[in-house]
Scaffold this motif. Sequence first.
Motif, PDB file in Angstrom:
ATOM      1  N   ARG A 186    -115.300  -6.945-161.598  1.00 16.13           N
ATOM      2  CA  ARG A 186    -115.519  -7.266-160.181  1.00 16.13           C
ATOM      3  C   ARG A 186    -114.160  -7.189-159.492  1.00 16.13           C
ATOM      4  NH1 ARG A 186    -117.918 -10.688-163.480  1.00 16.13           N
ATOM      5  NH2 ARG A 186    -120.191 -10.834-163.513  1.00 16.13           N
ATOM      6  N   VAL A 187    -114.085  -6.365-158.451  1.00 14.62           N
ATOM      7  CA  VAL A 187    -112.822  -6.095-157.768  1.00 14.62           C
ATOM      8  C   VAL A 187    -112.893  -6.668-156.361  1.00 14.62           C
ATOM      9  CG1 VAL A 187    -111.201  -4.312-157.042  1.00 14.62           C
ATOM     10  CG2 VAL A 187    -112.595  -3.962-159.105  1.00 14.62           C
ATOM     11  N   PHE A 188    -111.866  -7.424-155.999  1.00 13.74           N
ATOM     12  CA  PHE A 188    -111.774  -8.017-154.673  1.00 13.74           C
ATOM     13  C   PHE A 188    -110.511  -7.503-153.985  1.00 13.74           C
ATOM     14  CE2 PHE A 188    -113.600 -10.996-157.734  1.00 13.74           C
ATOM     15  CZ  PHE A 188    -114.849 -11.234-157.186  1.00 13.74           C
ATOM     16  N   VAL A 189    -110.658  -6.917-152.807  1.00 13.02           N
ATOM     17  CA  VAL A 189    -109.491  -6.429-152.061  1.00 13.02           C
ATOM     18  C   VAL A 189    -109.366  -7.207-150.752  1.00 13.02           C
ATOM     19  CG1 VAL A 189    -109.481  -4.115-153.050  1.00 13.02           C
ATOM     20  CG2 VAL A 189    -110.842  -4.567-151.004  1.00 13.02           C
ATOM     21  N   LYS A 190    -108.138  -7.497-150.358  1.00 14.75           N
ATOM     22  CA  LYS A 190    -107.910  -8.228-149.108  1.00 14.75           C
ATOM     23  C   LYS A 190    -108.172  -7.337-147.911  1.00 14.75           C
ATOM     24  CE  LYS A 190    -104.956 -11.484-148.798  1.00 14.75           C
ATOM     25  NZ  LYS A 190    -103.732 -12.307-148.842  1.00 14.75           N
ATOM     26  N   PRO A 199    -107.387   3.538-153.047  1.00 19.67           N
ATOM     27  CA  PRO A 199    -106.307   3.517-154.044  1.00 19.67           C
ATOM     28  C   PRO A 199    -106.564   2.535-155.182  1.00 19.67           C
ATOM     29  CG  PRO A 199    -105.547   2.654-151.913  1.00 19.67           C
ATOM     30  CD  PRO A 199    -106.871   3.292-151.682  1.00 19.67           C
ATOM     31  N   VAL A 200    -107.177   1.396-154.881  1.00 12.82           N
ATOM     32  CA  VAL A 200    -107.500   0.424-155.938  1.00 12.82           C
ATOM     33  C   VAL A 200    -108.583   0.993-156.851  1.00 12.82           C
ATOM     34  CG1 VAL A 200    -108.509  -1.848-156.400  1.00 12.82           C
ATOM     35  CG2 VAL A 200    -106.764  -1.592-154.617  1.00 12.82           C
ATOM     36  N   ALA A 201    -109.609   1.614-156.256  1.00 14.07           N
ATOM     37  CA  ALA A 201    -110.685   2.200-157.061  1.00 14.07           C
ATOM     38  C   ALA A 201    -110.148   3.313-157.961  1.00 14.07           C
ATOM     39  CB  ALA A 201    -111.776   2.741-156.147  1.00 14.07           C
ATOM     40  N   ALA A 261    -120.099  -1.688-165.676  1.00 17.70           N
ATOM     41  CA  ALA A 261    -120.703  -2.011-164.384  1.00 17.70           C
ATOM     42  C   ALA A 261    -119.604  -2.554-163.483  1.00 17.70           C
ATOM     43  CB  ALA A 261    -121.817  -3.043-164.571  1.00 17.70           C
ATOM     44  N   ASN A 262    -119.725  -2.321-162.176  1.00 14.52           N
ATOM     45  CA  ASN A 262    -118.596  -2.643-161.298  1.00 14.52           C
ATOM     46  C   ASN A 262    -119.078  -2.988-159.894  1.00 14.52           C
ATOM     47  OD1 ASN A 262    -116.699  -0.924-159.089  1.00 14.52           O
ATOM     48  ND2 ASN A 262    -115.590  -2.382-160.366  1.00 14.52           N
ATOM     49  N   SER A 263    -118.357  -3.927-159.269  1.00 16.43           N
ATOM     50  CA  SER A 263    -118.526  -4.209-157.844  1.00 16.43           C
ATOM     51  C   SER A 263    -117.150  -4.238-157.209  1.00 16.43           C
ATOM     52  CB  SER A 263    -119.206  -5.565-157.621  1.00 16.43           C
ATOM     53  OG  SER A 263    -120.457  -5.611-158.266  1.00 16.43           O
ATOM     54  N   LEU A 264    -117.032  -3.753-155.969  1.00 19.87           N
ATOM     55  CA  LEU A 264    -115.781  -3.844-155.217  1.00 19.87           C
ATOM     56  C   LEU A 264    -116.131  -4.346-153.820  1.00 19.87           C
ATOM     57  CD1 LEU A 264    -112.839  -1.297-155.059  1.00 19.87           C
ATOM     58  CD2 LEU A 264    -113.670  -2.421-153.000  1.00 19.87           C
ATOM     59  N   VAL A 265    -115.543  -5.495-153.452  1.00 17.97           N
ATOM     60  CA  VAL A 265    -115.836  -6.100-152.152  1.00 17.97           C
ATOM     61  C   VAL A 265    -114.548  -6.577-151.491  1.00 17.97           C
ATOM     62  CG1 VAL A 265    -118.145  -6.853-152.854  1.00 17.97           C
ATOM     63  CG2 VAL A 265    -116.197  -8.389-153.164  1.00 17.97           C
ATOM     64  N   GLN A 266    -114.596  -6.764-150.201  1.00 18.48           N
ATOM     65  CA  GLN A 266    -113.474  -7.356-149.477  1.00 18.48           C
ATOM     66  C   GLN A 266    -113.573  -8.873-149.556  1.00 18.48           C
ATOM     67  OE1 GLN A 266    -113.361  -6.439-145.287  1.00 18.48           O
ATOM     68  NE2 GLN A 266    -111.197  -7.001-145.075  1.00 18.48           N
ATOM     69  N   ALA A 267    -112.424  -9.519-149.779  1.00 25.16           N
ATOM     70  CA  ALA A 267    -112.399 -10.979-149.876  1.00 25.16           C
ATOM     71  C   ALA A 267    -111.080 -11.508-149.331  1.00 25.16           C
ATOM     72  CB  ALA A 267    -112.580 -11.413-151.332  1.00 25.16           C
ATOM     73  N   ASP A 268    -111.108 -12.718-148.804  1.00 20.51           N
ATOM     74  CA  ASP A 268    -109.903 -13.352-148.267  1.00 20.51           C
ATOM     75  C   ASP A 268    -109.186 -14.043-149.428  1.00 20.51           C
ATOM     76  OD1 ASP A 268    -107.973 -14.255-146.602  1.00 20.51           O
ATOM     77  OD2 ASP A 268    -109.224 -15.736-145.571  1.00 20.51           O
ATOM     78  N   LEU A 269    -108.302 -13.317-150.108  1.00 22.52           N
ATOM     79  CA  LEU A 269    -107.660 -13.815-151.316  1.00 22.52           C
ATOM     80  C   LEU A 269    -106.641 -14.903-151.000  1.00 22.52           C
ATOM     81  CD1 LEU A 269    -106.986 -10.412-153.152  1.00 22.52           C
ATOM     82  CD2 LEU A 269    -109.019 -11.871-153.263  1.00 22.52           C
ATOM     83  N   VAL A 270    -106.451 -15.802-151.985  1.00 21.59           N
ATOM     84  CA  VAL A 270    -105.442 -16.855-151.868  1.00 21.59           C
ATOM     85  C   VAL A 270    -104.060 -16.238-152.079  1.00 21.59           C
ATOM     86  CG1 VAL A 270    -104.576 -19.006-152.856  1.00 21.59           C
ATOM     87  CG2 VAL A 270    -107.049 -18.611-152.678  1.00 21.59           C
ATOM     88  N   ALA A 319    -113.258  -9.712-165.248  1.00 23.55           N
ATOM     89  CA  ALA A 319    -113.980  -8.837-166.170  1.00 23.55           C
ATOM     90  C   ALA A 319    -114.759  -9.643-167.205  1.00 23.55           C
ATOM     91  CB  ALA A 319    -113.003  -7.902-166.877  1.00 23.55           C
ATOM     92  N   ASP A 320    -115.817  -9.031-167.708  1.00 23.84           N
ATOM     93  CA  ASP A 320    -116.597  -9.577-168.829  1.00 23.84           C
ATOM     94  C   ASP A 320    -116.638  -8.530-169.932  1.00 23.84           C
ATOM     95  OD1 ASP A 320    -117.294 -11.922-167.371  1.00 23.84           O
ATOM     96  OD2 ASP A 320    -118.843 -10.754-166.325  1.00 23.84           O
ATOM     97  N   ALA A 321    -116.585  -8.990-171.188  1.00 21.93           N
ATOM     98  CA  ALA A 321    -116.629  -8.073-172.312  1.00 21.93           C
ATOM     99  C   ALA A 321    -117.552  -8.624-173.401  1.00 21.93           C
ATOM    100  CB  ALA A 321    -115.232  -7.850-172.890  1.00 21.93           C
ATOM    101  N   VAL A 322    -118.156  -7.743-174.148  1.00 19.93           N
ATOM    102  CA  VAL A 322    -118.965  -8.099-175.308  1.00 19.93           C
ATOM    103  C   VAL A 322    -118.400  -7.342-176.492  1.00 19.93           C
ATOM    104  CG1 VAL A 322    -121.228  -8.064-176.382  1.00 19.93           C
ATOM    105  CG2 VAL A 322    -121.023  -8.516-173.922  1.00 19.93           C
ATOM    106  N   VAL A 323    -117.923  -8.080-177.497  1.00 21.69           N
ATOM    107  CA  VAL A 323    -117.276  -7.462-178.658  1.00 21.69           C
ATOM    108  C   VAL A 323    -118.349  -6.850-179.559  1.00 21.69           C
ATOM    109  CG1 VAL A 323    -115.699  -7.817-180.590  1.00 21.69           C
ATOM    110  CG2 VAL A 323    -115.450  -9.180-178.510  1.00 21.69           C
TER     111      VAL A 323
END
Length: 491
Positions: A440-444, A451-453, A466-475, A485-489
């Motif tokens: 999951r990608v968050f860009v300000k 460029p991030v993608a 699987a992926n999501s990219l959204v705008q967010a007001d980051l701290v 990220a999530d992973a399954v070994v």
Amino acid sequence: GLWQMADMERDGKQVDLEIARVLTGLWQMADMERDGKQVDLRNCAESMSAYVDAGITTFDMADHYGSAEDVAGIFCKEIVSDPAQVQMLTKWCPKPAVMDRAVVEGAVDISLKRLRTDKIDLLQFHWWDFKDPRYLDAMHELKQLRVEGKIRELGVTNVDTSHLRLLIRDGIPIATNQVCFSVLDTRARKPRGMCEFCAEEGVKILAFGVLGGGFLSERWLGKEEPAAEELQTWSQMKYKRFIDICGWEQFQLTLRALDQVARRHSVSIASVAARWVLQQPGVGGVIIGARLGVSEHISDTINLFSFELSTADMDEIQAVIDARPRQIPGDCGDEYRRPPFLTAQGDLSHHLDALPPVYEQHGGSSGTRVQSGTVWEDIAGFSRAARIGNIIAVSGTTATHGSRCVGGPDAAAQATFVCDKLEAAVTSLGARLQDVIRTRVFVKRIADWEPVARVHGEKFADVRPANSLVQADLVGDEYLVEIEADAVVTG
């Protein structure tokens, strides 16, 4: 034949290092001393005079090229009449470890002592594993030593485009990047790749491998493919692996194309191969290997400046490159960091024993965790990543190293560092990047999405989570991107 790295100001100071466009590479000193063989260092040093007399005044070496630095020191102190007319470029290639002032300055001082000088003309830094962020500590310490006068200019070696961008945006004054580049290995010319970036930033590419370990010559034109046991030098063993990507038949097509161009100009195949690299955007110089006192090709090297490849010549060579069924994979430097390892041994066994996990595991009743050492983990009471059974969850990760933001106001540079931290977290918990199933990608700033993608696409090209990219007001005002990220070994 000289060029000057003065097209940019760095730290308010003009870059004033002047070098020959053809450099003499001394990596074969290590091969000459293989298996404990004794080499006459004074004789090797004396043989450098012929190069300098011919105007080939720049020599490239490294801390691990056998006695190369010692030979250069003998030449500068005891043989050459004016040491200021020669340029000695060296490298530092440490194994991953703490990179504090004492370690970094200690390594620089060893090279200074061997080179018998008080200032290194160009110190080029190599790092084996970008998941380990201590290369940033090393580069900032080297930057300080440059300010203090122990280093004239800073370069890097085998750094890919994304990490070169990261280092420059993080404030490191990089003059050069030394990478493999030849008609066999055209990774530097990829769209948005090394040539394009270096031309934009004023960084000069120093190209090695331009003659493919001697394979790009008349000696191999029309010849049968050699068996592995017939390869006599480390360079031959290494560059045969590059040839094997497309096969011997494709290699012969390349040689024939180079030979046709060479005949038109009455020069050698090697001269055409080196000239092709010299005429690429961003290239400052090509490095031609020498076995000092044994094998010298000075007249052939000087021939590089007796002709220029025409547009038709370049198109003819490009046509045979484009016709290949496949190209060398990845970006510059990847051959030292991921399979296929295009080294003499086909792995990193000659260079490293093993790469340790970046983060230390901490076990408990509720699974295993790793910390990355950022200030936020202690403040907010969380782990960089946690594993329970075969499931790994990686916290929202920003470009934080210790207490500072890495990569400056460049979202792509920050994303590169973030992706490295994600990989460091999952691999430290016993998984692989291929085990990541969701990001999951968050860009300000939504304008930074592409460029991030692209950075995400470069890192996860063979994983495709699987992926999501959204705008967010980051701290944090300085942070432009955050990824979790999530992973399954599975293995």
